[in-house]
Design a protein around this motif. Sequence first.
Motif, mmCIF file in Angstrom:
data_model
loop_
_atom_site.group_PDB
_atom_site.id
_atom_site.type_symbol
_atom_site.label_atom_id
_atom_site.label_comp_id
_atom_site.label_asym_id
_atom_site.label_seq_id
_atom_site.Cartn_x
_atom_site.Cartn_y
_atom_site.Cartn_z
ATOM 1 N N SER A 1 0.907 -1.397 0.157
ATOM 2 C CA SER A 1 -0.099 -0.109 -0.132
ATOM 3 C C SER A 1 0.869 1.276 0.038
ATOM 4 O O SER A 1 0.461 2.429 -0.583
ATOM 5 C CB SER A 1 -1.072 0.083 1.227
ATOM 6 N N CYS B 1 -8.003 8.200 -7.233
ATOM 7 C CA CYS B 1 -9.457 7.537 -6.911
ATOM 8 C C CYS B 1 -10.280 7.178 -8.080
ATOM 9 O O CYS B 1 -10.856 6.400 -7.900
ATOM 10 C CB CYS B 1 -10.110 8.316 -5.889
ATOM 11 N N ASN C 1 -7.074 1.698 -0.998
ATOM 12 C CA ASN C 1 -7.634 1.591 0.481
ATOM 13 C C ASN C 1 -7.060 2.794 1.149
ATOM 14 O O ASN C 1 -6.718 3.799 0.813
ATOM 15 C CB ASN C 1 -6.679 0.084 0.855
ATOM 16 N N ASP C 2 -7.273 2.614 2.420
ATOM 17 C CA ASP C 2 -7.375 3.937 3.503
ATOM 18 C C ASP C 2 -5.876 4.041 3.432
ATOM 19 O O ASP C 2 -5.459 5.279 3.608
ATOM 20 C CB ASP C 2 -7.815 3.677 4.805
ATOM 21 N N LYS D 1 -4.841 6.331 0.389
ATOM 22 C CA LYS D 1 -5.423 7.548 0.563
ATOM 23 C C LYS D 1 -4.782 8.382 1.275
ATOM 24 O O LYS D 1 -4.541 9.752 1.146
ATOM 25 C CB LYS D 1 -6.983 7.290 0.593
ATOM 26 N N ASP D 2 -4.373 7.758 2.635
ATOM 27 C CA ASP D 2 -3.647 8.609 3.542
ATOM 28 C C ASP D 2 -2.314 9.177 2.904
ATOM 29 O O ASP D 2 -1.865 10.175 3.163
ATOM 30 C CB ASP D 2 -3.478 7.785 4.930
ATOM 31 N N HIS E 1 -2.069 9.879 9.004
ATOM 32 C CA HIS E 1 -2.652 9.256 10.218
ATOM 33 C C HIS E 1 -2.039 7.623 10.023
ATOM 34 O O HIS E 1 -2.542 6.727 10.881
ATOM 35 C CB HIS E 1 -4.199 9.069 9.913
ATOM 36 N N THR E 2 -1.180 7.200 9.239
ATOM 37 C CA THR E 2 -0.647 6.054 9.232
ATOM 38 C C THR E 2 0.794 6.039 9.320
ATOM 39 O O THR E 2 1.419 7.045 8.881
ATOM 40 C CB THR E 2 -1.306 5.164 7.937
#
Length: 120
Positions: free
Chosen positions: A30, A70, A76-77, A80-81, A97-98
């Motif tokens: 990712s 997108c 996935n999240d 996107k982050d 945030h990750t």
Amino acid sequence: MEIRIVISIAFMYLTTIMCGAAFFHLDAKSAARGGMLHDLFLYDWHTHAKETGQRFHGLTHPKTALNHACRLFPLNDIEKDVIRAHMWPVTFFSIPHTKEGWIITLTDKYCGAFESMKRK
């Protein structure tokens, strides 16, 4: 080889090494996908302001890149982050945030500084 290609390869290499380290337990796939798409803004940022009058590339291109990504790929999240937050701290309120987002953000700063030093 053009410097941008070399920087892109180095960017992905550093990201893969850091995310793939066993002790980090991160989603390297990712991070790599988000890293490859984080600058998908589809214009030359060096000439964009002169051509369009839009002078806030650093602030706007993460959202532009995320919208393009997108539209073109299922994300996935984490991906996107990575795309949304890679310009932090320039985009002050878009903090990663990750852990993958933090690695991409820091790697982007490192490679961007290197690219700036190598520009003619």
